[in-house]
Design an enzyme around this catalytic site. Sequence first.
Site: not given
Length: 419
Positions: A233-234, A237-238, A253, A279, A295, A348
């Site tokens: 997550a880190a 933003g999401k 995270d 993890d 993500d 990304c």
Amino acid sequence: MADGPGLAARRAALRLLDAVLRRGLPLEAALDAAARELTRGDDRALAHALAAAVLRRLPDLDALIDSATARPLPADAKARFALRIALAQALVLGTPGHAAIATVLPLVDGGPRKLVHGVFGTLMRRRVALPARPSLPGGVAQRWLAAWGRDMIDAAAEAIAAPAPIDLSFAVEPEAFDGVALAPRHRRLPPGTRVTELPGYAEGGWWVQDLAASIPARLLGAGGGRQALDLCAAPGGKTLQLAAAGWRVTALDNAPARLDRLRDNLARTGLPAELVLADVLDWAPPAPVDAILLDAPCSATGIFRRHPDVLHRVRAKDIAALAELQGRLLARAAGWLRPGGILVFATCSLEPQEGEAHLAAAEAAGLEPVPVLADELPPGILPDPRGHVRTLPSILADQGRLDGFFIARFRRAGQAGAD
């Protein structure tokens, strides 16, 4: 000269470039150590700007250097690094030539100062210039040409020429805020905007997030108090998006420092989320959940215009290893959904191996595609024919472009049970 103005920032830029190009470290991760001797924020910013300017134009800078030497300098020679910095100052940042060379010669004290001075002088007398469209590193250009075609290569080259705009995501639609709105709860501002000086920063009504990066959470819609996992997550933003949309979020995270940054962002915005340091491959939720946003860790080649170092660090073997990890994470997360629950997978990355190649494995893990519709996306962004989202730097070219993402949405097979 050893104590001249700006020399400490040039030394820090040299250390940054060495960390990226010789040791393979991310630019941002290397910044603290490289800038350890700098006491002023402006010097730190200058060191970062110098290193980034070199990385954006590295193939073309090296071509100029090689054109003025009898034999190519070794790739890791300090003289080459010093010339890269001097030329980036003169040709990219607009530093007068005499100042550009004067500030880098001390970097090669005890070394080939005459060589550095001579090569730089030769190039300045030739009145050389960098091409309007930068050259991409050869291996990157070959991969992307095969995957996306010439138009995308040209767009990527134009995108890396200068820093990207600043995008803000808002918890609620702002009534009055400067910038261009490319989507609901979004504003785009010019590159170099000092975000900490913008109105509302302390109040936490917004956070920095590229428009493309905001799409995965948008595709989960309103939470209505349902449970969502934000995996990997880190910096968050999401997580902030999901919390603002009414989800009960557990954000996971495995990096303590990154999780601390997420904790700070939650404190600034006042949005709620449960944070877990773990993890994904070693952890499991206590019960199935309604939604998962994965993500996944990736090569990050899609954010090259913000982090130009990725184009020089990431190799084919890195992409393959990350793709294997992404597949394992996707398979594990798929089992944590309730029947009928939704999973959004994103990377990304501009590498198909880290995006489209995972579709068959997702379906094998019991996930059914949920095609994304055009009206779910910001104007100018369209799903592909299968209902997945692939953003490229050629999209929204007249509005500042987008980072490169792959995004797919799935549903857990089976009927949803009663809440």
